[in-house]
Design an enzyme around this catalytic site. Structure first.
Site, PDB file in Angstrom:
ATOM      1  N   TYR A   1       0.816  -1.215   0.000  1.00  0.00           N
ATOM      2  CA  TYR A   1       0.000   0.000   0.000  1.00  0.00           C
ATOM      3  C   TYR A   1       0.853   1.269   0.000  1.00  0.00           C
ATOM      4  O   TYR A   1       0.472   2.273  -0.582  1.00  0.00           O
ATOM      5  CB  TYR A   1      -0.905   0.035   1.240  1.00  0.00           C
TER       6      TYR A   1
ATOM      7  N   LYS B   1       2.460 -15.301   2.980  1.00  0.00           N
ATOM      8  CA  LYS B   1       2.634 -16.006   1.697  1.00  0.00           C
ATOM      9  C   LYS B   1       4.123 -16.326   1.601  1.00  0.00           C
ATOM     10  O   LYS B   1       4.803 -15.986   0.620  1.00  0.00           O
ATOM     11  CB  LYS B   1       2.125 -15.110   0.546  1.00  0.00           C
TER      12      LYS B   1
ATOM     13  N   ASP C   1      -3.850 -17.985   0.948  1.00  0.00           N
ATOM     14  CA  ASP C   1      -4.879 -18.663   0.144  1.00  0.00           C
ATOM     15  C   ASP C   1      -5.627 -19.691   0.990  1.00  0.00           C
ATOM     16  O   ASP C   1      -6.858 -19.786   0.951  1.00  0.00           O
ATOM     17  CB  ASP C   1      -4.267 -19.299  -1.124  1.00  0.00           C
TER      18      ASP C   1
ATOM     19  N   ASP D   1      -6.734  -6.404   4.121  1.00  0.00           N
ATOM     20  CA  ASP D   1      -7.827  -5.730   3.412  1.00  0.00           C
ATOM     21  C   ASP D   1      -8.794  -6.764   2.861  1.00  0.00           C
ATOM     22  O   ASP D   1     -10.009  -6.662   3.042  1.00  0.00           O
ATOM     23  CB  ASP D   1      -7.231  -4.883   2.271  1.00  0.00           C
TER      24      ASP D   1
ATOM     25  N   ASP E   1     -12.714  -8.193   4.614  1.00  0.00           N
ATOM     26  CA  ASP E   1     -14.000  -8.137   3.898  1.00  0.00           C
ATOM     27  C   ASP E   1     -14.648  -9.518   3.872  1.00  0.00           C
ATOM     28  O   ASP E   1     -15.856  -9.654   4.074  1.00  0.00           O
ATOM     29  CB  ASP E   1     -13.803  -7.658   2.445  1.00  0.00           C
TER      30      ASP E   1
HETATM   31  C1  IPM Z   1     -10.502  -0.483   3.776  1.00  0.00           C
HETATM   32  C2  IPM Z   1     -10.733   0.105   2.414  1.00  0.00           C
HETATM   33  C3  IPM Z   1      -9.523   0.977   2.077  1.00  0.00           C
HETATM   34  C4  IPM Z   1      -8.319   0.099   2.019  1.00  0.00           C
HETATM   35  C5  IPM Z   1      -9.675   1.826   0.794  1.00  0.00           C
HETATM   36  C6  IPM Z   1     -10.923   2.671   0.820  1.00  0.00           C
HETATM   37  C7  IPM Z   1      -8.460   2.683   0.579  1.00  0.00           C
HETATM   38  O1  IPM Z   1     -10.934  -0.902   1.476  1.00  0.00           O
HETATM   39  O2  IPM Z   1     -10.397   0.292   4.751  1.00  0.00           O
HETATM   40  O3  IPM Z   1     -10.459  -1.703   3.881  1.00  0.00           O
HETATM   41  O4  IPM Z   1      -8.036  -0.521   0.985  1.00  0.00           O
HETATM   42  O5  IPM Z   1      -7.631   0.002   3.023  1.00  0.00           O
HETATM   43 MG    MG Z   2     -11.084  -2.847   2.294  1.00  0.00          MG
END
Ligand code: IPM
Ligand code: MG
Length: 357
Positions: free
Chosen positions: A135, A190, A222, A246, A250
């Site tokens: 990042y 990884k 993975d 990240d 999710d």
């Molecule tokens: C998160 C989001 C951010 C990230 C984006 C909006 C930059 O997806 O906070 O998970 O990738 O960190």
């Molecule tokens: Mg995110």
């Protein structure tokens, strides 16, 4: 206790208003100040993270953040896009430790796409390193390739990198968090392919020597993605780098069936923190008064606990949220037959009432 309130874009303004309502109902001496961030700040000041907003955030004990982003900004140059606001705050405030709990509320077991028995009672904590990795790694950019499969062709590149102290400090955060929970850390890497993540694995193993009471497991990313949907309850604390975190956070959020319920905290070494819902700005439902404010309200509870040293008030909010769920109140994202559908502000009001009960 100074709180910077940054609602941002989309549903950000609606959900943050409800969290502020709940904070005000606590009758604690907060000083709250709002500022624009994200697309809203770009529209007003030509920059997603104006100097004044950053200054306010840095001078506060905590930042209560809504969400940023809207498709209409996707064609702007990268430094002007709304996402740069949150990346800039993470970087400038040094918010390296990101806590993303995935908790399945008893009343919402049916909302997940997974079988109820897999997720009933789920309570895992993803700890994502937030200021390093691919990042932020330099160099990055576009250029003409001088080697590789197509010398002379246009190419783009990013840099994945982690320094030892960066890995050490997030490992300590994870082991210490695990001590307050079920004493198990899964470090996701990884290492079978990437030098950066072999180093990650080595350093986490080294730090682990200081925490003999905590179990450490290593898992490739993975496989972790697979195990998260196969047997999510086998995890306790998961610690990983910025990009894997990240993606996995999710995925973990969907185990609970309701990303609208999940708070997050991002802390620096001084326990100054940024608190935001795990979900985004949801421009498709913005302004309709239907967004679920509970993730933001629960983020405010995390803020009270981690940055403002108000554990009792944090628990009061969390109990109040449990109560409104038990009462059967649901925003559309978590609605199911037999429950009562409410809007954003009704949900906030219900939490305030439950606080006072
Ligand atoms: C998160 C989001 C951010 C990230 C984006 C909006 C930059 O997806 O906070 O998970 O990738 O960190
Ligand atoms: Mg995110």
């Amino acid at each position: 206790m100074k709180i910077a309130v940054l609602p941002g874009d989309g549903i950000g303004t609606e959900i943050v208003a409800e969290a502020v309502k709940v904070l005000n109902a606590l009758d604690l001496p907060f000083e709250m100040e709002s500022a624009l961030v994200g697309g809203a700040a770009y529209d007003a000041h030509g920059h997603p993270l104006p100097e004044a907003t950053l200054k306010l955030a840095m001078a506060s004990d905590a930042v209560l953040f809504g969400a940023v982003g809207d498709w209409k900004y996707d064609t702007l140059d990268r430094p002007l896009r709304p996402e740069q606001a949150i990346l800039g705050l993470r970087k400038h405030m040094g918010l390296f430790a990101n806590f993303r709990p995935a908790i399945c509320y008893e009343q919402l077991v049916g909302a997940s796409s997974l079988k109820p028995e897999l997720i009933a009672g789920l309570d895992i904590l993803i700890i994502r390193e937030l200021t390093g990795d691919i990042y932020f790694g330099q160099p990055r950019g576009r250029r003409i390739a001088t080697d590789g499969h197509f010398p002379g062709a246009e190419e783009a590149f990013d840099t994945m990198r982690y320094s030892k102290p960066e890995i050490e400090r997030i490992a300590h955060v994870a082991f210490q968090a695990a001590r307050k929970r079920n004493k198990k850390v899964t470090s996701v890497d990884k290492a079978n392919v990437l030098e950066t993540f072999q180093f990650w694995k080595d350093v986490v193993t080294e730090v682990h020597a200081q925490y003999p009471d905590v179990e450490l497991q290593h898992m490739y990313v993975d496989n972790a993605a697979m195990q998260l949907v196969k047997a999510p309850k086998a995890f306790d604390v998961v610690v990983t780098g910025n990009m894997f975190g990240d993606i996995l956070s999710d995925e973990a959020s969907m185990l609970t069936g309701s990303i609208g319920m999940l708070p997050s905290a991002s802390l620096n070494t001084k326990n100054q923190g940024l608190y935001e819902p795990s979900h985004g700005s949801a421009p498709d439902i913005a302004g309709k008064g239907v967004a679920n404010p509970l993730a933001t309200i629960l983020s405010a509870a995390m803020m009270l606990r981690f940055s403002l040293n108000q554990e009792a008030a944090a628990l009061r909010i969390e109990t109040a949220v449990q109560r409104v769920l038990a009462q059967g109140l649901r925003t559309p994202d978590i609605y199911s037959e037999g429950t009562t559908k409410v809007g954003t502000s009704q949900m906030g009001d219900a939490v305030v009432n439950a606080l006072r009960a």
